[in-house]
Design a protein around this motif. Structure first.
Motif, PDB file in Angstrom:
ATOM      1  N   SER A  52      57.790 -29.212 -41.009  1.00  0.00           N
ATOM      2  CA  SER A  52      56.504 -28.585 -41.220  1.00  0.00           C
ATOM      3  C   SER A  52      55.366 -29.586 -41.022  1.00  0.00           C
ATOM      4  O   SER A  52      54.349 -29.289 -40.379  1.00  0.00           O
TER       5      SER A  52
ATOM      6  N   VAL B  29      54.977 -30.226 -37.256  1.00  0.00           N
ATOM      7  CA  VAL B  29      54.343 -29.086 -36.580  1.00  0.00           C
ATOM      8  C   VAL B  29      52.837 -29.152 -36.804  1.00  0.00           C
ATOM      9  O   VAL B  29      52.040 -28.944 -35.880  1.00  0.00           O
ATOM     10  N   GLU B  30      52.456 -29.518 -38.015  1.00  0.00           N
ATOM     11  CA  GLU B  30      51.033 -29.637 -38.336  1.00  0.00           C
ATOM     12  C   GLU B  30      50.409 -30.824 -37.600  1.00  0.00           C
ATOM     13  O   GLU B  30      49.354 -30.701 -36.986  1.00  0.00           O
TER      14      GLU B  30
ATOM     15  N   ARG C  34      49.933 -30.129 -34.094  1.00  0.00           N
ATOM     16  CA  ARG C  34      49.203 -28.855 -33.931  1.00  0.00           C
ATOM     17  C   ARG C  34      49.983 -27.855 -33.077  1.00  0.00           C
ATOM     18  O   ARG C  34      49.498 -27.333 -32.080  1.00  0.00           O
TER      19      ARG C  34
ATOM     20  N   SER D 268      51.627 -25.113 -34.371  1.00  0.00           N
ATOM     21  CA  SER D 268      51.966 -23.893 -35.117  1.00  0.00           C
ATOM     22  C   SER D 268      51.906 -22.635 -34.254  1.00  0.00           C
ATOM     23  O   SER D 268      52.548 -21.639 -34.562  1.00  0.00           O
ATOM     24  N   ALA D 269      51.176 -22.679 -33.134  1.00  0.00           N
ATOM     25  CA  ALA D 269      51.120 -21.503 -32.258  1.00  0.00           C
ATOM     26  C   ALA D 269      52.361 -21.396 -31.382  1.00  0.00           C
ATOM     27  O   ALA D 269      52.674 -20.320 -30.867  1.00  0.00           O
ATOM     28  N   THR D 270      53.090 -22.503 -31.201  1.00  0.00           N
ATOM     29  CA  THR D 270      54.234 -22.463 -30.286  1.00  0.00           C
ATOM     30  C   THR D 270      55.574 -22.685 -30.981  1.00  0.00           C
ATOM     31  O   THR D 270      56.620 -22.577 -30.360  1.00  0.00           O
TER      32      THR D 270
ATOM     33  N   ASP E  54      57.963 -21.600 -34.220  1.00  0.00           N
ATOM     34  CA  ASP E  54      58.221 -20.712 -35.347  1.00  0.00           C
ATOM     35  C   ASP E  54      59.223 -21.425 -36.244  1.00  0.00           C
ATOM     36  O   ASP E  54      60.352 -21.654 -35.858  1.00  0.00           O
ATOM     37  N   LEU E  55      58.755 -21.817 -37.414  1.00  0.00           N
ATOM     38  CA  LEU E  55      59.589 -22.577 -38.343  1.00  0.00           C
ATOM     39  C   LEU E  55      59.973 -21.677 -39.503  1.00  0.00           C
ATOM     40  O   LEU E  55      59.106 -21.061 -40.127  1.00  0.00           O
TER      41      LEU E  55
END
Ligand code: FES
Length: 83
Positions: free
Chosen positions: A25, A28-29, A32, A34-36, A38-39
């Motif tokens: 997580s 992903v942050e 950047r 989060s749009a590509t 899915d966690l």
């Protein structure tokens, strides 16, 4: 979209699944993505003795620890052209 699923069944939980989830997580942050990406958490994958078990798209990766997350992320996510 890359799907990353971390097993949060009881055996993987005991082996540190939440730390693995938090580490993914954070990456992903940081990147950047989060749009590509899915966690998500998912249920027991039937390979409890090899936990923590994660799945990136259709590939199952076993014996994941928090310390290994960055290397896996680099190899499987950043190099797949999602960035
Ligand atoms: S609890 Fe994770 S594979 Fe069974």
């Amino acid at each position: 979209m890359t799907h990353i699923a971390i097993c949060i069944g009881s055996a993987c939980h005991l082996r540190g699944a939440h730390g693995v989830l938090r580490a993914f997580s954070a990456l992903v942050e940081k990147y950047r993505l989060s749009a590509t990406i899915d966690l998500a958490g998912n249920f027991c994958q039937g390979r409890c003795t090899e936990g923590v078990v994660i799945k990136i798209d259709d590939e199952i990766i076993t014996n994941v620890s928090q310390e290994k997350v960055f290397a896996i992320f680099q190899e499987k996510v950043l190099k797949e052209g999602s960035v």
